[in-house]
Design a protein around this motif. Sequence first.
Motif, mmCIF file in Angstrom:
data_model
loop_
_atom_site.group_PDB
_atom_site.id
_atom_site.type_symbol
_atom_site.label_atom_id
_atom_site.label_comp_id
_atom_site.label_asym_id
_atom_site.label_seq_id
_atom_site.Cartn_x
_atom_site.Cartn_y
_atom_site.Cartn_z
ATOM 1 N N GLU A 90 38.300 43.569 39.107
ATOM 2 C CA GLU A 90 39.140 42.398 38.826
ATOM 3 C C GLU A 90 40.413 42.812 38.086
ATOM 4 O O GLU A 90 41.498 42.341 38.390
ATOM 5 C CB GLU A 90 38.364 41.381 37.973
ATOM 6 N N GLU A 94 44.234 42.477 39.431
ATOM 7 C CA GLU A 94 45.295 41.785 38.689
ATOM 8 C C GLU A 94 46.527 42.678 38.552
ATOM 9 O O GLU A 94 47.666 42.230 38.713
ATOM 10 C CB GLU A 94 44.753 41.391 37.313
ATOM 11 N N LEU A 97 48.259 42.899 41.925
ATOM 12 C CA LEU A 97 49.066 41.690 42.191
ATOM 13 C C LEU A 97 50.446 41.844 41.574
ATOM 14 O O LEU A 97 51.464 41.562 42.213
ATOM 15 C CB LEU A 97 48.386 40.452 41.601
ATOM 16 N N THR A 105 47.564 34.945 39.805
ATOM 17 C CA THR A 105 46.507 34.015 40.206
ATOM 18 C C THR A 105 46.655 32.719 39.422
ATOM 19 O O THR A 105 46.693 32.744 38.197
ATOM 20 C CB THR A 105 45.126 34.623 39.918
ATOM 21 N N TYR A 109 42.815 28.213 40.623
ATOM 22 C CA TYR A 109 42.248 28.860 41.806
ATOM 23 C C TYR A 109 40.873 29.423 41.464
ATOM 24 O O TYR A 109 40.765 30.423 40.761
ATOM 25 C CB TYR A 109 43.161 29.981 42.294
ATOM 26 N N ARG A 116 37.900 36.124 41.465
ATOM 27 C CA ARG A 116 39.055 35.279 41.798
ATOM 28 C C ARG A 116 40.333 36.095 41.977
ATOM 29 O O ARG A 116 41.128 35.812 42.869
ATOM 30 C CB ARG A 116 39.240 34.179 40.760
ATOM 31 N N HIS A 117 40.562 37.141 41.178
ATOM 32 C CA HIS A 117 41.780 37.942 41.331
ATOM 33 C C HIS A 117 41.735 38.773 42.611
ATOM 34 O O HIS A 117 42.745 38.928 43.298
ATOM 35 C CB HIS A 117 41.983 38.856 40.118
ATOM 36 N N THR A 119 40.066 38.006 45.434
ATOM 37 C CA THR A 119 40.266 37.149 46.602
ATOM 38 C C THR A 119 41.708 36.662 46.671
ATOM 39 O O THR A 119 42.256 36.510 47.762
ATOM 40 C CB THR A 119 39.298 35.955 46.582
ATOM 41 N N TRP A 120 42.331 36.408 45.523
ATOM 42 C CA TRP A 120 43.747 35.992 45.526
ATOM 43 C C TRP A 120 44.620 37.130 46.037
ATOM 44 O O TRP A 120 45.554 36.904 46.809
ATOM 45 C CB TRP A 120 44.168 35.561 44.124
#
Length: 186
Positions: A90, A94, A97, A105, A109, A116-117, A119-120
């Motif tokens: 994760e 991040e 990204l 993110t 979301y 979550r990070h 999948t984003w």
Amino acid sequence: MSPTPKQARQHRRKAVPTDRTKNVTLWRVEASWDHRPDDPVVIRTPDKKRARRVVDGLAHKGAYVIFQEHTGWDTWRTVREVDGAALLAERDAEQALAAAGHPPTPPAYRPDAEDRHRTWLARMDARAEAGRRAAEQAAREQAEADARRRRLAAEARRHARALMSPPAIVRPENRQRARHITGAQR
């Protein structure tokens, strides 16, 4: 002076309301890594704060950590499980990204999801890939349209004289005479 039998029967020692089971104040931390699952790290300590620090430290090293509380007679109750490898993934997602220039993110979301990070990041990468493919397709179509326009312009220049004169069938020297046919020959 010793108590009489009647007094001895009525005397009761006051019960102490504490748990007298041995070693119930212990905390246990088990950690294992994917690259060496048969060699786990097991740490036992009576200090809960130290155990929590050990859990956090091992999770930051990428271990799968199980935090357990002693319930007596060598039985343990799991308090918390931490997947350190997922936490590291994760954190890397991040950072990826930010490095790729994608928007961070959003807080709304999938707020409770542990990935979550990641999948984003996958969603933003897919969106960027789709945009790149659409731009390539548009450039290809524009190049094909330009080539067609150039080809038609060259063809028009080549055949301009023929295109400016009337077709051969209209010119008087190429005109055919009408043939008159009687009704019986039809």
